[in-house]
Design a protein around this motif. Structure first.
Motif, PDB file in Angstrom:
ATOM      1  N   SER A 139       0.850  -1.191   0.000  1.00 48.34           N
ATOM      2  CA  SER A 139       0.000   0.000   0.000  1.00 48.34           C
ATOM      3  C   SER A 139       0.886   1.242   0.000  1.00 48.34           C
ATOM      4  CB  SER A 139      -0.907   0.004   1.226  1.00 48.34           C
ATOM      5  OG  SER A 139      -0.153   0.288   2.388  1.00 48.34           O
ATOM      6  N   VAL A 140       0.298   2.379  -0.309  1.00 50.45           N
ATOM      7  CA  VAL A 140       1.025   3.645  -0.284  1.00 50.45           C
ATOM      8  C   VAL A 140       1.536   3.913   1.125  1.00 50.45           C
ATOM      9  CG1 VAL A 140       0.839   6.136  -0.661  1.00 50.45           C
ATOM     10  CG2 VAL A 140      -0.289   4.557  -2.240  1.00 50.45           C
ATOM     11  N   ASP A 141       0.717   3.638   2.135  1.00 49.72           N
ATOM     12  CA  ASP A 141       1.132   3.859   3.521  1.00 49.72           C
ATOM     13  C   ASP A 141       2.319   2.973   3.905  1.00 49.72           C
ATOM     14  OD1 ASP A 141      -0.787   5.812   3.993  1.00 49.72           O
ATOM     15  OD2 ASP A 141      -2.254   4.374   4.756  1.00 49.72           O
ATOM     16  N   GLU A 142       2.297   1.723   3.487  1.00 52.24           N
ATOM     17  CA  GLU A 142       3.402   0.820   3.795  1.00 52.24           C
ATOM     18  C   GLU A 142       4.690   1.294   3.132  1.00 52.24           C
ATOM     19  OE1 GLU A 142       1.059  -3.442   4.287  1.00 52.24           O
ATOM     20  OE2 GLU A 142       1.538  -2.725   2.268  1.00 52.24           O
ATOM     21  N   LEU A 143       4.585   1.719   1.869  1.00 54.31           N
ATOM     22  CA  LEU A 143       5.771   2.186   1.156  1.00 54.31           C
ATOM     23  C   LEU A 143       6.283   3.497   1.738  1.00 54.31           C
ATOM     24  CD1 LEU A 143       4.732   1.275  -2.481  1.00 54.31           C
ATOM     25  CD2 LEU A 143       6.387   0.100  -1.020  1.00 54.31           C
ATOM     26  N   ASN A 144       5.385   4.353   2.170  1.00 55.42           N
ATOM     27  CA  ASN A 144       5.799   5.611   2.790  1.00 55.42           C
ATOM     28  C   ASN A 144       6.525   5.332   4.110  1.00 55.42           C
ATOM     29  OD1 ASN A 144       5.953   8.441   2.703  1.00 55.42           O
ATOM     30  ND2 ASN A 144       4.224   8.615   4.102  1.00 55.42           N
ATOM     31  N   PHE A 145       6.020   4.371   4.880  1.00 52.82           N
ATOM     32  CA  PHE A 145       6.680   3.989   6.122  1.00 52.82           C
ATOM     33  C   PHE A 145       8.068   3.414   5.831  1.00 52.82           C
ATOM     34  CE2 PHE A 145       7.651   0.862   9.447  1.00 52.82           C
ATOM     35  CZ  PHE A 145       7.641   1.676  10.556  1.00 52.82           C
ATOM     36  N   LEU A 146       8.165   2.554   4.818  1.00 55.76           N
ATOM     37  CA  LEU A 146       9.447   1.977   4.426  1.00 55.76           C
ATOM     38  C   LEU A 146      10.428   3.085   4.041  1.00 55.76           C
ATOM     39  CD1 LEU A 146      11.353  -0.347   3.645  1.00 55.76           C
ATOM     40  CD2 LEU A 146      10.251  -0.355   1.386  1.00 55.76           C
ATOM     41  N   ALA A 147       9.980   4.052   3.244  1.00 55.93           N
ATOM     42  CA  ALA A 147      10.849   5.154   2.825  1.00 55.93           C
ATOM     43  C   ALA A 147      11.319   5.975   4.020  1.00 55.93           C
ATOM     44  CB  ALA A 147      10.118   6.040   1.807  1.00 55.93           C
ATOM     45  N   ALA A 148      10.411   6.218   4.970  1.00 58.78           N
ATOM     46  CA  ALA A 148      10.780   6.982   6.175  1.00 58.78           C
ATOM     47  C   ALA A 148      11.837   6.230   6.981  1.00 58.78           C
ATOM     48  CB  ALA A 148       9.546   7.260   7.013  1.00 58.78           C
ATOM     49  N   GLN A 149      11.713   4.908   7.084  1.00 58.73           N
ATOM     50  CA  GLN A 149      12.691   4.123   7.826  1.00 58.73           C
ATOM     51  C   GLN A 149      14.027   4.079   7.076  1.00 58.73           C
ATOM     52  OE1 GLN A 149      12.041   3.078  10.996  1.00 58.73           O
ATOM     53  NE2 GLN A 149      10.188   4.250  10.583  1.00 58.73           N
ATOM     54  N   LEU A 150      13.980   3.950   5.749  1.00 60.81           N
ATOM     55  CA  LEU A 150      15.210   3.926   4.961  1.00 60.81           C
ATOM     56  C   LEU A 150      15.929   5.269   5.009  1.00 60.81           C
ATOM     57  CD1 LEU A 150      14.067   1.911   1.814  1.00 60.81           C
ATOM     58  CD2 LEU A 150      15.596   1.142   3.640  1.00 60.81           C
ATOM     59  N   GLN A 151      15.155   6.343   5.101  1.00 62.76           N
ATOM     60  CA  GLN A 151      15.740   7.677   5.138  1.00 62.76           C
ATOM     61  C   GLN A 151      16.575   7.883   6.413  1.00 62.76           C
ATOM     62  OE1 GLN A 151      13.043  11.090   5.389  1.00 62.76           O
ATOM     63  NE2 GLN A 151      14.151  11.976   3.638  1.00 62.76           N
ATOM     64  N   LYS A 152      16.244   7.168   7.467  1.00 61.74           N
ATOM     65  CA  LYS A 152      16.985   7.281   8.722  1.00 61.74           C
ATOM     66  C   LYS A 152      18.368   6.619   8.634  1.00 61.74           C
ATOM     67  CE  LYS A 152      12.802   7.228  11.535  1.00 61.74           C
ATOM     68  NZ  LYS A 152      12.020   6.467  12.536  1.00 61.74           N
TER      69      LYS A 152
END
Length: 154
Positions: A139-152
């Motif tokens: 989902s868009v929410d799952e991918l957004n969460f993944l991107a936020a975690q990868l950005q860290k």
């Protein structure tokens, strides 16, 4: 509160409206007390829920700003007609930007089943080695969460 249990999808009190929303869009069949029900644009009926073949050229990506990766959001009904469709969404992002993207591709609470992820892209020099099937199934929410975690990560 007994009147709330006489209908399948009763009007939702304003203070509980967020509990009945996905990505800021009210779930189909629900309304908020005191508000007019939103009308969705009429879209042609779809024959099949399979991912449509992209017949029109994918729109050009916008200039990335602090993105981990981008996903190509598309509207299944519009993609099947062969017209202009799709929106590149840089991740991580805000709820407002997701809503803007969904509005751009004519996705509402009444036709959210037409939303699909047609592809993804990572910035030059920062490859994202994830299976495309995994990206398309999320989902868009799952991918957004993944991107936020990868950005860290560095």
């Amino acid at each position: 509160h007994e009147h709330y249990f006489t209908e399948i999808s009763p009007a939702i009190p304003k203070e509980y409206a967020d509990c009945f929303k996905v990505n800021g869009c009210l779930l189909p069949g629900y309304t908020i007390e005191g508000e007019e029900p939103a009308k969705a644009a009429e879209l042609p009926a779809q024959e099949e829920a399979a991912q449509p073949q992209q017949t029109a050229a994918t729109p050009e990506r916008r200039e990335p700003v602090n993105e981990v990766f981008s996903i190509f959001l598309d509207n299944r009904a519009e993609a099947q007609t062969g017209g202009s469709h799709g929106y590149w969404l840089s991740l991580p992002t805000t709820a407002e930007q997701v809503q803007e993207a969904l509005k751009e591709i004519h996705i509402t609470a009444d036709n959210q089943q037409d939303l699909f992820i047609g592809g993804f892209s990572a910035p030059e020099g920062k490859p994202l080695e994830l299976p495309e099937d995994l990206i398309r199934a999320a989902s868009v929410d799952e991918l957004n969460f993944l991107a936020a975690q990868l950005q860290k990560l560095d």
